[in-house]
Structures are given as C-alpha cells and as structure tokens.
Design a protein around this motif. Structure first.
Motif, PDB file in Angstrom:
ATOM      1  N   ILE A   1     -13.642 -11.505 -52.895  1.00 45.84           N
ATOM      2  CA  ILE A   1     -12.425 -11.822 -52.086  1.00 45.84           C
ATOM      3  C   ILE A   1     -11.892 -13.220 -52.349  1.00 45.84           C
ATOM      4  N   VAL A   2     -12.537 -14.022 -53.172  1.00 42.83           N
ATOM      5  CA  VAL A   2     -11.881 -15.395 -53.356  1.00 42.83           C
ATOM      6  C   VAL A   2     -10.549 -15.119 -54.114  1.00 42.83           C
ATOM      7  N   ARG A   3     -10.215 -14.116 -54.595  1.00 42.14           N
ATOM      8  CA  ARG A   3      -8.848 -14.157 -55.370  1.00 42.14           C
ATOM      9  C   ARG A   3      -7.938 -13.545 -54.657  1.00 42.14           C
ATOM     10  N   ASP A   4      -8.091 -12.893 -53.328  1.00 41.53           N
ATOM     11  CA  ASP A   4      -7.363 -12.278 -52.833  1.00 41.53           C
ATOM     12  C   ASP A   4      -6.957 -10.971 -53.518  1.00 41.53           C
ATOM     13  N   PRO A   5      -7.604 -10.024 -53.774  1.00 43.39           N
ATOM     14  CA  PRO A   5      -7.494  -8.911 -54.617  1.00 43.39           C
ATOM     15  C   PRO A   5      -6.395  -7.797 -53.701  1.00 43.39           C
ATOM     16  N   SER A   6      -5.579  -6.993 -54.622  1.00 43.36           N
ATOM     17  CA  SER A   6      -4.980  -6.262 -53.962  1.00 43.36           C
ATOM     18  C   SER A   6      -5.764  -4.931 -53.698  1.00 43.36           C
ATOM     19  N   LEU A   7      -6.920  -4.747 -54.410  1.00 41.95           N
ATOM     20  CA  LEU A   7      -7.861  -3.614 -54.286  1.00 41.95           C
ATOM     21  C   LEU A   7      -9.058  -3.824 -54.476  1.00 41.95           C
ATOM     22  N   PHE A   8      -9.967  -3.624 -53.278  1.00 37.35           N
ATOM     23  CA  PHE A   8     -11.462  -3.639 -53.261  1.00 37.35           C
ATOM     24  C   PHE A   8     -12.214  -2.518 -54.124  1.00 37.35           C
ATOM     25  N   LEU A   9     -12.769  -2.780 -54.892  1.00 34.50           N
ATOM     26  CA  LEU A   9     -13.895  -1.609 -55.461  1.00 34.50           C
ATOM     27  C   LEU A   9     -15.397  -1.928 -55.293  1.00 34.50           C
ATOM     28  N   MET A  10     -16.019  -0.877 -54.361  1.00 34.45           N
ATOM     29  CA  MET A  10     -17.483  -1.532 -54.258  1.00 34.45           C
ATOM     30  C   MET A  10     -18.274  -0.262 -54.920  1.00 34.45           C
ATOM     31  N   ASP A  11     -19.001  -0.723 -55.740  1.00 38.47           N
ATOM     32  CA  ASP A  11     -20.205   0.347 -56.239  1.00 38.47           C
ATOM     33  C   ASP A  11     -21.484   0.226 -55.829  1.00 38.47           C
ATOM     34  N   GLU A  12     -21.766   0.907 -54.545  1.00 37.16           N
ATOM     35  CA  GLU A  12     -23.074   0.915 -53.947  1.00 37.16           C
ATOM     36  C   GLU A  12     -23.241  -0.470 -53.513  1.00 37.16           C
ATOM     37  N   PRO A  13     -22.686  -1.373 -52.961  1.00 37.31           N
ATOM     38  CA  PRO A  13     -22.960  -2.724 -52.926  1.00 37.31           C
ATOM     39  C   PRO A  13     -24.217  -3.062 -52.254  1.00 37.31           C
ATOM     40  N   ILE A  14     -24.586  -2.146 -51.320  1.00 35.05           N
ATOM     41  CA  ILE A  14     -25.643  -2.586 -50.409  1.00 35.05           C
ATOM     42  C   ILE A  14     -26.756  -1.528 -50.588  1.00 35.05           C
ATOM     43  N   SER A  15     -26.869  -1.062 -51.549  1.00 33.46           N
ATOM     44  CA  SER A  15     -27.995   0.043 -51.645  1.00 33.46           C
ATOM     45  C   SER A  15     -29.361  -0.440 -52.150  1.00 33.46           C
ATOM     46  N   ASN A  16     -29.150  -1.928 -52.837  1.00 39.42           N
ATOM     47  CA  ASN A  16     -30.390  -2.415 -53.333  1.00 39.42           C
ATOM     48  C   ASN A  16     -30.903  -3.299 -52.205  1.00 39.42           C
ATOM     49  N   LEU A  17     -30.344  -3.372 -51.215  1.00 38.13           N
ATOM     50  CA  LEU A  17     -31.056  -4.216 -50.098  1.00 38.13           C
ATOM     51  C   LEU A  17     -31.925  -3.603 -49.400  1.00 38.13           C
ATOM     52  N   ASP A  18     -33.011  -4.147 -48.699  1.00 42.14           N
ATOM     53  CA  ASP A  18     -33.616  -3.337 -47.859  1.00 42.14           C
ATOM     54  C   ASP A  18     -33.152  -3.087 -46.678  1.00 42.14           C
ATOM     55  N   ALA A  19     -33.856  -2.159 -45.543  1.00 41.29           N
ATOM     56  CA  ALA A  19     -33.147  -1.404 -44.758  1.00 41.29           C
ATOM     57  C   ALA A  19     -32.530  -2.207 -43.441  1.00 41.29           C
ATOM     58  N   LYS A  20     -33.176  -3.413 -43.239  1.00 41.15           N
ATOM     59  CA  LYS A  20     -32.703  -3.880 -42.107  1.00 41.15           C
ATOM     60  C   LYS A  20     -31.396  -4.958 -42.708  1.00 41.15           C
ATOM     61  N   LEU A  21     -31.651  -5.595 -43.997  1.00 42.45           N
ATOM     62  CA  LEU A  21     -30.501  -6.328 -44.425  1.00 42.45           C
ATOM     63  C   LEU A  21     -29.316  -5.541 -44.571  1.00 42.45           C
ATOM     64  N   ARG A  22     -29.503  -4.311 -44.969  1.00 45.31           N
ATOM     65  CA  ARG A  22     -28.467  -3.048 -45.366  1.00 45.31           C
ATOM     66  C   ARG A  22     -27.469  -3.021 -44.098  1.00 45.31           C
ATOM     67  N   GLU A  23     -28.305  -2.886 -42.933  1.00 48.75           N
ATOM     68  CA  GLU A  23     -27.502  -2.523 -41.621  1.00 48.75           C
ATOM     69  C   GLU A  23     -26.709  -3.754 -41.493  1.00 48.75           C
ATOM     70  N   SER A  24     -27.189  -4.865 -41.502  1.00 43.24           N
ATOM     71  CA  SER A  24     -26.243  -6.021 -41.144  1.00 43.24           C
ATOM     72  C   SER A  24     -25.246  -6.265 -42.189  1.00 43.24           C
ATOM     73  N   THR A  25     -25.437  -6.253 -43.230  1.00 45.26           N
ATOM     74  CA  THR A  25     -24.477  -6.278 -44.605  1.00 45.26           C
ATOM     75  C   THR A  25     -23.504  -5.380 -44.376  1.00 45.26           C
ATOM     76  N   ARG A  26     -24.049  -3.992 -43.859  1.00 44.34           N
ATOM     77  CA  ARG A  26     -22.975  -3.090 -43.612  1.00 44.34           C
ATOM     78  C   ARG A  26     -21.824  -3.408 -42.880  1.00 44.34           C
ATOM     79  N   VAL A  27     -22.256  -4.214 -41.459  1.00 44.62           N
ATOM     80  CA  VAL A  27     -21.290  -4.339 -40.666  1.00 44.62           C
ATOM     81  C   VAL A  27     -20.552  -5.475 -41.205  1.00 44.62           C
ATOM     82  N   GLU A  28     -21.158  -6.395 -41.856  1.00 42.58           N
ATOM     83  CA  GLU A  28     -20.369  -7.418 -42.360  1.00 42.58           C
ATOM     84  C   GLU A  28     -19.244  -7.046 -43.215  1.00 42.58           C
ATOM     85  N   ILE A  29     -19.550  -6.077 -44.027  1.00 44.54           N
ATOM     86  CA  ILE A  29     -18.310  -5.697 -45.026  1.00 44.54           C
ATOM     87  C   ILE A  29     -17.399  -5.036 -44.189  1.00 44.54           C
TER      88      ILE A  29
END
Lengths: 340, 374
Positions: free
Chosen positions: B162-190
């Motif tokens: 996000i630092v570059r102010d993109p015009s398009l976000f592409l996310m490739d399974e960004p949270i699937s390598n996190l553990d279940a609890k962290l996944r939940e909170s990161t999901r909300v954050e994203i």
C-alpha cells in the motif's frame, strides 16, 4: 552431526562413528602431507634434500633456500638470475594478471548466464540451454586441447590456417590471441561447474521475491543487483575462490599457448626452472666447467629442490590467503551446495 | 482507481515441470478462455481448489505472466503487452516475498528507489503507512525479514503493497500461511484496509469462507475456467452447477440421489409430493437433489429416518450440526443448539428450497434463487 547423540549408546554406532572419524583423519593427513613435506624440504640443505631415504625432519635446518629466493626476488644473485628468464616478480605479476582478468570477466559472465537460465528463461529454451552449458563440463580437457589451441591461432576457426574466402585467394580475417595472456584468460572465463553452482543457488530463490520486485518496478538488472546479489554472497565466494585457484594453478594450457618466456605465469616458470636445473649441459668443456661451478654455487646457496619448494609454497600462498579471506562465506556456500 | 477486464485469456505453462524436453505441454492450459471484469473499487475473490489456475489469473492481471491469447484491460486500455514494472499494481504473495537482504524499511522504500523518487517522499509515505497499519508496525520496519514471524512478515508485505498507493490490489492467498487465530484477525485488518481505500482488488484464496468475507463478488474457478461469478447469495442459492453448489457453503450441501415421477420425489423408497413450481420444472427420472443444512424440517411426520454419526455444537451461532448418512450420501443438518443427542433423527428436506441437478453431468435443473428477506 553424522550420528544422533542418543544413538551413540549403541556400541555398533559408536564403532562406526570412530571408523568414520578415522577415515576423515586419514583424509586430512593425506591432504596435509604434501604441504608438510614442502615446508620441511624448504628448510633442508641442498644436500640433505637429495638424500635417500628422505629424512622426515631437517637434520640441519637452514634458511639458505629462503634467502636465495629472497635474493632472486631482489634480483641481486647473478648466478641464479642466469637460470631465470626475467625477474621473479614479473611471473608473479603475470599470474596475477591472468587470474585477475579470469575472475573479472568470468564471475559476472558465469553468474549472469546462470541467473538468466534460472529465472529469465522459460520452458524448452531453458532446458536446452541448461543442457548445453552443462554439456561443456562433460567434455574432457584433453579433447578440447587441440581445437582450443587452433582457436587461439586463428579465431574463430579451429584450423591450422584460416580458410580462403570463397572465390578469392585472400584468407578470412582472423584474430590471433596465441602467445598473449588472453589466450589463457578467455578459455577460462566460462566455467560449467560454477554455472551449475550458481544455477543451483538461484533456483532456491523463490520466484515470488523476484516477481514482487518486478511489480515494485525494478528493472531486471536492478533486481539482480539489489535483491539477488546480496543474497548470493556465499555462493559468489565459493565461485570466486574456485575460479581463482584454478586460474592461478593452471599449468598445461599456459605452457602450451605462452611461448615467450617473459609472458608465462609463476606455475610455468617454476616448471621451466626445474627443467633447466635438471638439464644443464653443454658441448664445450670450458663452458661445462664454468657451468658446473655455477651449479655448485647455486646448490650451496640452496637452489635445489629446497629452493623449488620455497617457490612452490609462495605459489600456493595466494590461494591459501584467498581461502582464509572468504572462509566464512565458503563454509556457508559449501553448506548450501551440500544441502540444496 | 481502475476497472479491470480480463477478456478470453488462455495461458499454458511452459515451465520446466509442465513441459516435456521438446517443449510440448504436459498439462491442459492453466487458464482456459477466462473472462472476468472487476468494477472500479470492487473486491472480487477468486476461489477454487489448488491447481485450478487462480494464481495464474492473478499473475496475468499483474503482468507477471503473458497470456497466450486474450487481452487484459485497465480502464478500457489494453495492457496485455505492458510489463509489470509499468502497471502500478500492488501485489501481496502467499509466501510474503519480502526481500530477504533488506530491512523492513528498505522493503518499503525499494519502490521509491527504483522510481527515482526522493528519500523524503519514501519516508513520508512509510510514516503514513505505519499509521494506517497501526500499533507495532514501526518496530517491524527496523528488522530483517528472516527475524519476523509469519504474521509480522505479512504485515510488512501488505505495508509494502500500500505504500505506493496502487491503483489495483492483487492478493495471492495472503493469509493462508498464518495460523488460525492470526488468520482471523488479519482477515479483518485486510478487510478494513480495503474498505478504507476502496481500491479495486482481486483476491485469490482457496478458502470459501475467506472469499465470502472479503469479496463483493466471488468467482469460482475450476480447471482453468471460471464456473460462476456472483455475490455470495447468488452462488449459494443459485449455483450454476453441482460443482459450485458443493464448493460454496459450510458444512457442504447434502447431495441425495432421488427419483422424480408424477410430481412426486422418492428418496430411498420414501416419497413426497413436490411443490407445484418445482414439479413444473423437473423432468421425470433420476435426479440429484441438493439440500442445504438449513433446508431440513426436523422431527416432521413424513420425515425420513437418518442415522446420526455425530453432533457438532457451535455456541456462537446458536446452532448445532447433525452429521449422518442417507442413501449413501453424507448429510449435514442444522439444528438448534440444545437439540438432544440422539441415535437418529427424522427429517424432511424443504423441497421448495432445494437444488435439483441432473443425475448425469452437473447441470442445475432448478435452483431456489435468493431468499427475499426484506
């Protein structure tokens, strides 16, 4: 750890462990023995060095050989200088020039080739170029000796004489690098082994890191310089060291292509010195007398095998220093090579 | 801001493991005539099992892969041949893909360096991002990526995106390598980030719950094709075929083999009358009936007896799920939280809200359509 600590409770495992240690120790000794013998020979007197059976420890340690070589380097020993074709420093410089340029050209070329093959080429092209580059390793050196020799005479034709331009009587223009340092440097620039080493390492860098950098806007070269290069220091250390020691120690090829005595590197000069030393002879009685007297002096001063051992030690010193300098990275690099 | 169109894209892989030594592809194309459009500011989730081509789709949109045929348009402008360096997209990878030899700060600054922007701008933007990313982000920036945990690496990676102010976000399974609890909170954050910026986003995941949570619309992929695109309600109540019906919903839909004859449906010898609107649309013969867990009437008089395997109680949802087996198919039934433990249960599918599929093939014969709640 070769065997897990817990397993050593078993006497069989313990015995096997000691067996492995013993074999490794034998290996170390085998590797160190020539060095040991070189060092003690350099400290022997000229007569003791020729003694048979050889002595395992210098009975009358003397620095005569070292002093002689020192005077040779300083250039103030006329008798010994007569055997050499030039000041000793010159050959050292020749060696440095050859090894330096081999590194300067070879490391970038080999690593760029490996990076391109690993990360930029795709599909069948990548496969075939990989096989081609690796194929250069399969060729025994003896097989390429003569074609390479002819190439240095008439590049780009591996022929004794350049062919004629069809329909004319003028030959194709050729480049002759024979009897220049470049004839030694250029064939050593690409090394299939280092290519494999680099490629093996670059393959372990995840594609996504490079893709992320592409999305960030980095050009391919910038990505290589800013992201790949800092990760690859250990593997570069291994390649630089390997390339340096092979360029420094090479003997046969410079002996063949370098004919002017003042152009040869250290390794070849030491060999010529041995040759001259062994083949001193003349057809004239007076000359023979003068020469044998000269030889007598030199022998006393230490120019025998002991002097050559000093030269040999000096010759292998740069490789040793290079090893010490990048030891840390080399070990890391070897670990990379071993595991991945 | 951008609108993205993917038009009829075909992509076959020619990487080492996908071709023979002569270059003949070993696999069917990773993308097989894919067409998808993402509206300005919309989040589209691409979901499907692994190997279905969803990451390839993302890479084609990013420009990291060149399609064999078809076009990619940003705001109606053809960018198929444009290099990823010039597309101005921000991408987050599954393995975070931080530059391992750089500290967090330099990871964020790399974009500004290669674009020859000033250090001040990089610093200012990094500060802004640190504010957006919230507590503790500053302390991550001074560390090298290998010393960060997975979740921390992911925060830096999102920051870098996000630092570059993109015009398009592409996310490739960004949270699937996190553990279940962290996944939940990161999901909300994203999700918060996406709301805040309103940036067009293509989000790839294999987890349908994540897709439901993130996406304004969901595209279900299978074997290099997009099977259906739509909101969650459309996919849930109006699946295009059996595959989508099975894929969406948790616990999954129960698929029962059944027989339709003379406006009656028969399952394992027990027959029911079909509602008129359903009966009109169904041919006679073998069908497959899809019943959602909430589509059962429990303890009904005309119910079929279903032996139960186990009961799962989910207090947060004030419900329990009864798992059993009927006619060789696994059955999941939603029940009240205090439903008693029993060996078996008598239940009737809500025939009006069930999905009907042909017995051969996967075509939808009739789907109930979205519920009209309001």
């Amino acid at each position: 750890m070769l065997f897990p600590r817990v397993g050593r409770q078993q006497w069989r495992v313990r015995a096997a462990w000691w067996g492995v240690v013993a074999i490794l120790c034998i290996g170390i000794l085998l590797h160190l023995f020539p060095f040991y013998f070189m060092i003690i020979s350099s400290l022997k007197s000229s007569f003791e060095v020729l003694a048979f059976p050889p002595t395992w420890w210098p009975e009358h340690p003397t620095l005569a050989a070292w002093r002689l070589v020192y005077s040779l380097v300083r250039g103030n020993n006329a008798a010994a200088a007569a055997l050499l074709d030039g000041p000793l420093g010159l050959y050292f410089k020749n060696s440095l020039f050859i090894a330096g340029f081999t590194l300067f050209l070879g490391v970038p070329i080999t690593s760029f080739a490996a990076y391109a093959n690993s990360k930029l080429q795709r599909g069948a092209i990548a496969r075939w170029s990989f096989i081609f580059f690796i194929g250069t390793m399969m060729m025994p050196d003896a097989l390429t000796l003569i074609p390479n020799f002819l190439l240095t005479r008439n590049w780009p034709f591996p022929l004794p004489t350049p062919p004629m331009i069809p329909g004319t009587s003028t030959p194709f223009p050729t480049v002759r690098i024979w009897d220049t340092a470049w004839a030694v440097i250029l064939p050593g620039v690409f090394s299939g082994f280092n290519f494999l080493l680099f490629k093996g390492f670059f393959d372990t860098i995840p594609d996504s890191v490079i893709q992320a950098a592409r999305v960030d806007g980095g050009s391919e070269f910038n990505i290589f310089r800013r992201i790949v290069l800092p990760m690859s220091v250990p593997v570069y250390a291994v390649a630089v060291w390997g390339m340096f020691s092979s360029a420094w120690d090479q003997f046969l090829w410079p002996l063949i292509v370098l004919q002017t005595p003042s152009k040869v590197p250290m390794s070849v000069e030491i060999y010529t010195l041995i040759q001259k030393f062994e083949q001193v002879g003349t057809t004239n009685a007076q000359q023979a007398f003068a020469q044998s007297q000269q030889m007598q002096q030199l022998m006393e001063a230490g120019l025998s095998w002991n002097g050559l051992m000093v030269l040999g030690l000096l010759q292998s010193l740069p490789v040793f220093v290079a090893f010490l300098v990048c030891r840390e990275y080399l070990l890391r690099g070897i670990r990379i090579r071993g595991l991945k | 801001m951008a609108r993205v169109d993917v038009e009829d894209v075909v992509k076959s892989y020619d990487t080492a493991d996908a071709v023979t030594i002569t270059g003949r592809p070993l696999r069917p194309p990773a993308l097989n005539h894919v067409t998808l459009s993402i509206e300005d500011g919309e989040t589209v989730c691409v979901v499907g099992p692994s190997g279905c081509g969803k990451s390839t789709l993302l890479k084609v949109v990013a420009g990291l892969e060149t399609p064999d045929s078809g076009r990619v348009l940003y705001d109606g402008e053809d960018v198929t041949g444009v290099r990823p360096q010039e597309r101005g997209v921000g991408m987050v990878f599954q393995d975070y893909a931080l530059y391992p030899s750089m500290r967090g700060k330099s990871n964020l600054a790399y974009y500004f360096q290669v674009h020859r922007r000033s250090d001040e701008e990089a610093k200012r933007r990094t500060r802004e991002v640190a504010e957006i990313m919230g507590v503790g982000f500053d302390s991550l920036l001074g560390r090298i990526p290998t010393s960060l945990s997975g979740g921390e690496q992911q925060r830096v990676a999102i920051g870098r995106c996000i630092v570059r102010d993109p015009s398009l976000f592409l996310m490739d399974e960004p949270i699937s390598n996190l553990d279940a609890k962290l996944r939940e909170s990161t999901r909300v954050e994203i999700k918060k980030l996406l709301r805040r910026f309103g940036i067009t986003t293509l989000y790839v995941t294999h987890d349908q719950q994540e897709a439901v949570f993130m996406g304004d619309r969901i595209a279900v992929m299978r074997d290099g094709r997009i099977v259906q695109v739509g909101t969650f309600d459309e996919l849930y109540y109006d699946p295009a075929n059996l595959y989508v019906a099975r894929f969406i919903g948790s616990p999954p839909m129960t698929i029962l083999p059944a027989r339709v004859e003379a406006r009656r449906v028969t399952v394992e010898g027990q027959g029911w009358d079909l509602p008129d609107d359903v009966a009109d649309m169904l041919p006679s013969g073998e069908v497959r009936v899809g019943v959602r867990p909430e589509g059962w009437a429990l303890d009904s008089a005309d119910g079929v007896r279903i032996p139960l395997r186990h009961v799962e109680r989910i207090p947060t949802e004030r419900a329990s799920f009864l798992y059993g087996e009927l006619a060789g198919a696994s059955v999941a039934i939603a029940a009240p939280l205090d439903y008693p433990e029993t060996e078996s249960v008598q239940a009737t599918p809500d025939w009006g809200r069930a999905c009907y599929f042909s017995a051969e093939g996967e075509d939808t014969l009739r789907a109930p359509g979205a519920l009209e709640l309001f």
